[in-house]
Design a protein around this motif. Structure first.
Motif, PDB file in Angstrom:
ATOM      1  N   SER A  31       0.833  -1.190   0.000  1.00  0.00           N
ATOM      2  CA  SER A  31       0.000   0.000   0.000  1.00  0.00           C
ATOM      3  C   SER A  31       0.876   1.251   0.000  1.00  0.00           C
ATOM      4  O   SER A  31       2.072   1.202   0.307  1.00  0.00           O
ATOM      5  CB  SER A  31      -0.903   0.007   1.238  1.00  0.00           C
ATOM      6  OG  SER A  31      -0.137   0.208   2.414  1.00  0.00           O
ATOM      7  N   ASP A  32       0.244   2.403  -0.325  1.00  0.00           N
ATOM      8  CA  ASP A  32       0.985   3.663  -0.311  1.00  0.00           C
ATOM      9  C   ASP A  32       1.556   3.946   1.074  1.00  0.00           C
ATOM     10  O   ASP A  32       2.685   4.437   1.207  1.00  0.00           O
ATOM     11  CB  ASP A  32       0.074   4.811  -0.741  1.00  0.00           C
ATOM     12  CG  ASP A  32      -0.188   4.826  -2.238  1.00  0.00           C
ATOM     13  OD1 ASP A  32       0.499   4.078  -2.966  1.00  0.00           O
ATOM     14  OD2 ASP A  32      -1.072   5.581  -2.681  1.00  0.00           O
ATOM     15  N   LEU A  92       5.390   4.370   2.039  1.00  0.00           N
ATOM     16  CA  LEU A  92       5.864   5.582   2.698  1.00  0.00           C
ATOM     17  C   LEU A  92       6.679   5.245   3.939  1.00  0.00           C
ATOM     18  O   LEU A  92       7.778   5.777   4.146  1.00  0.00           O
ATOM     19  CB  LEU A  92       4.671   6.458   3.085  1.00  0.00           C
ATOM     20  CG  LEU A  92       4.966   7.688   3.950  1.00  0.00           C
ATOM     21  CD1 LEU A  92       5.921   8.640   3.237  1.00  0.00           C
ATOM     22  CD2 LEU A  92       3.664   8.405   4.319  1.00  0.00           C
ATOM     23  N   LEU A  93       6.160   4.319   4.750  1.00  0.00           N
ATOM     24  CA  LEU A  93       6.861   3.948   5.972  1.00  0.00           C
ATOM     25  C   LEU A  93       8.209   3.305   5.652  1.00  0.00           C
ATOM     26  O   LEU A  93       9.223   3.577   6.314  1.00  0.00           O
ATOM     27  CB  LEU A  93       5.988   3.000   6.797  1.00  0.00           C
ATOM     28  CG  LEU A  93       6.442   2.688   8.219  1.00  0.00           C
ATOM     29  CD1 LEU A  93       6.639   3.957   9.022  1.00  0.00           C
ATOM     30  CD2 LEU A  93       5.430   1.771   8.900  1.00  0.00           C
ATOM     31  N   SER A  94       8.242   2.471   4.619  1.00  0.00           N
ATOM     32  CA  SER A  94       9.491   1.851   4.197  1.00  0.00           C
ATOM     33  C   SER A  94      10.492   2.912   3.735  1.00  0.00           C
ATOM     34  O   SER A  94      11.689   2.841   4.054  1.00  0.00           O
ATOM     35  CB  SER A  94       9.225   0.856   3.069  1.00  0.00           C
ATOM     36  OG  SER A  94      10.427   0.335   2.553  1.00  0.00           O
ATOM     37  N   LEU A 146       3.923  10.778  -1.294  1.00  0.00           N
ATOM     38  CA  LEU A 146       3.071   9.786  -0.637  1.00  0.00           C
ATOM     39  C   LEU A 146       2.446  10.346   0.636  1.00  0.00           C
ATOM     40  O   LEU A 146       1.275  10.073   0.940  1.00  0.00           O
ATOM     41  CB  LEU A 146       3.891   8.534  -0.311  1.00  0.00           C
ATOM     42  CG  LEU A 146       4.351   7.703  -1.511  1.00  0.00           C
ATOM     43  CD1 LEU A 146       5.357   6.641  -1.071  1.00  0.00           C
ATOM     44  CD2 LEU A 146       3.143   7.053  -2.202  1.00  0.00           C
ATOM     45  N   ALA A 147       3.209  11.130   1.389  1.00  0.00           N
ATOM     46  CA  ALA A 147       2.679  11.703   2.624  1.00  0.00           C
ATOM     47  C   ALA A 147       1.589  12.729   2.320  1.00  0.00           C
ATOM     48  O   ALA A 147       0.591  12.820   3.038  1.00  0.00           O
ATOM     49  CB  ALA A 147       3.804  12.335   3.428  1.00  0.00           C
ATOM     50  N   GLU A 148       1.782  13.530   1.268  1.00  0.00           N
ATOM     51  CA  GLU A 148       0.769  14.508   0.908  1.00  0.00           C
ATOM     52  C   GLU A 148      -0.522  13.835   0.468  1.00  0.00           C
ATOM     53  O   GLU A 148      -1.621  14.333   0.740  1.00  0.00           O
ATOM     54  CB  GLU A 148       1.305  15.421  -0.200  1.00  0.00           C
ATOM     55  CG  GLU A 148       2.368  16.403   0.296  1.00  0.00           C
ATOM     56  CD  GLU A 148       3.106  17.098  -0.824  1.00  0.00           C
ATOM     57  OE1 GLU A 148       2.851  16.745  -2.010  1.00  0.00           O
ATOM     58  OE2 GLU A 148       3.938  17.979  -0.538  1.00  0.00           O
TER      59      GLU A 148
END
Length: 313
Positions: A2-3, A7-9, A38-40
């Protein structure tokens, strides 16, 4: 994947790369841009916001927590980047663009270490809390009408602040006095400082502390606008002011203070507002009067949690 997982990776990879002095900076920049995108996307979705807030509160990696907090509690950018300001104002959790507000550069002051004046005044700068203020040879220590001396709280050297716009054309030193009971006075020392103003024996002593100055983007209070804001709009503007205080408290994201941000010594570029935290005192002056140097119209009030003061019109 997932997005959010991607992002976490990406944030974990950036955390590892932070420890490598020989990292590939082109790869670093590409990954930063990807993570920002990805955060946005995540903060545009309420579920994504909650997921990022959980990461910001619970992830074991400090670097990952700081990155997540940067997007769920978006810090106001520094004034040297208009592009970053535009991105911040369009952030889904900020959304100031629709209010038609144009931020202005002001400056924030925070108390630093105690110090004694041993050098020439021109060598140390003229921004400090407490102690005795400078004088150009004119004027005496301010008092209330009943003769009670006021306390010197802060002085600010106006002509030596970078990035200020023309809302601050004054040269000289602004000085703020108060009796801690409701009476205050603002002065401008426009001549060349010749020394320290003699403190009368009956004036309370406050230890002199250096004033650290940071230029910041600032926003008007709702009462300074030419239209009345709807409740939701006023809430967004209040959030912008809260984010500014949190930004200063956390030094633009370097720290993780999660307690409610205290009132911060803050000079606002919109209306010359200075809020001192201890004691909680507001100094205000209308913008036109500040530009004209008409400091006799300045207004000071000691705040209380139960009251909401506004300057006289």
């Amino acid at each position: 994947m997932s997005d959010l997982d991607e992002l976490l990776s990406g944030w974990r990879t950036l955390s590892e790369w932070e420890q490598d002095p020989y990292r590939d900076y082109r790869a670093w920049n590409r990954l930063v841009d990807k993570c920002n995108h990805l955060a946005e996307k995540a903060v545009a979705d309420p579920a994504g916001v909650e997921a990022l807030r959980k990461i910001a509160a619970e992830d074991p990696d400090r670097s990952v927590r700081l990155n997540a907090r940067h997007f769920t509690t978006p810090y106001v950018p520094r004034p040297d980047s208009k592009r970053d300001l535009d991105r911040w104002m369009n952030h889904p959790l900020i959304d100031l663009v629709s209010l038609g507000i144009e931020p202005r550069v002001g400056f924030a002051l925070s108390p630093g270490e105690e110090f004694d004046i041993e050098e020439e005044l021109t060598e140390i700068g003229l921004c400090w809390f407490g102690g005795e203020p400078v004088t150009d040879g004119s004027g005496e220590w301010p008092r209330r009408p009943d003769g009670t001396p006021l306390i010197h709280l802060l002085q600010v050297e106006l002509g030596n602040q970078p990035l200020l716009d023309d809302n601050y054309p004054l040269d000289g030193v602004l000085q703020f006095f108060h009796d801690l009971d409701g009476a205050g006075e603002v002065r401008l020392v426009s001549g060349e400082p010749t020394g320290l103003l003699a403190r009368p024996d009956d004036a309370p002593v406050r230890q002199r502390r250096r004033a650290h100055v940071d230029p910041v983007w600032t926003f008007p209070a709702a009462g300074d606008l030419d239209r009345e804001l709807a409740p939701a709009e006023a809430g967004r503007l209040d959030l912008a002011h809260r984010r500014l205080r949190e930004t200063l408290l956390n030094e633009w994201g370097l720290h993780e203070h999660t307690d409610p941000a205290p009132e911060y010594p803050l000079m606002l570029g919109w209306a010359g507002l200075l809020s001192l935290p201890e004691p909680p005192i507001d100094f205000k002056i209308r913008e036109d009067d500040l530009r004209a140097g008409a400091l006799d119209t300045a207004w000071a009030v000691q705040k209380s949690k139960a009251s909401n003061h506004s300057p006289p019109r």
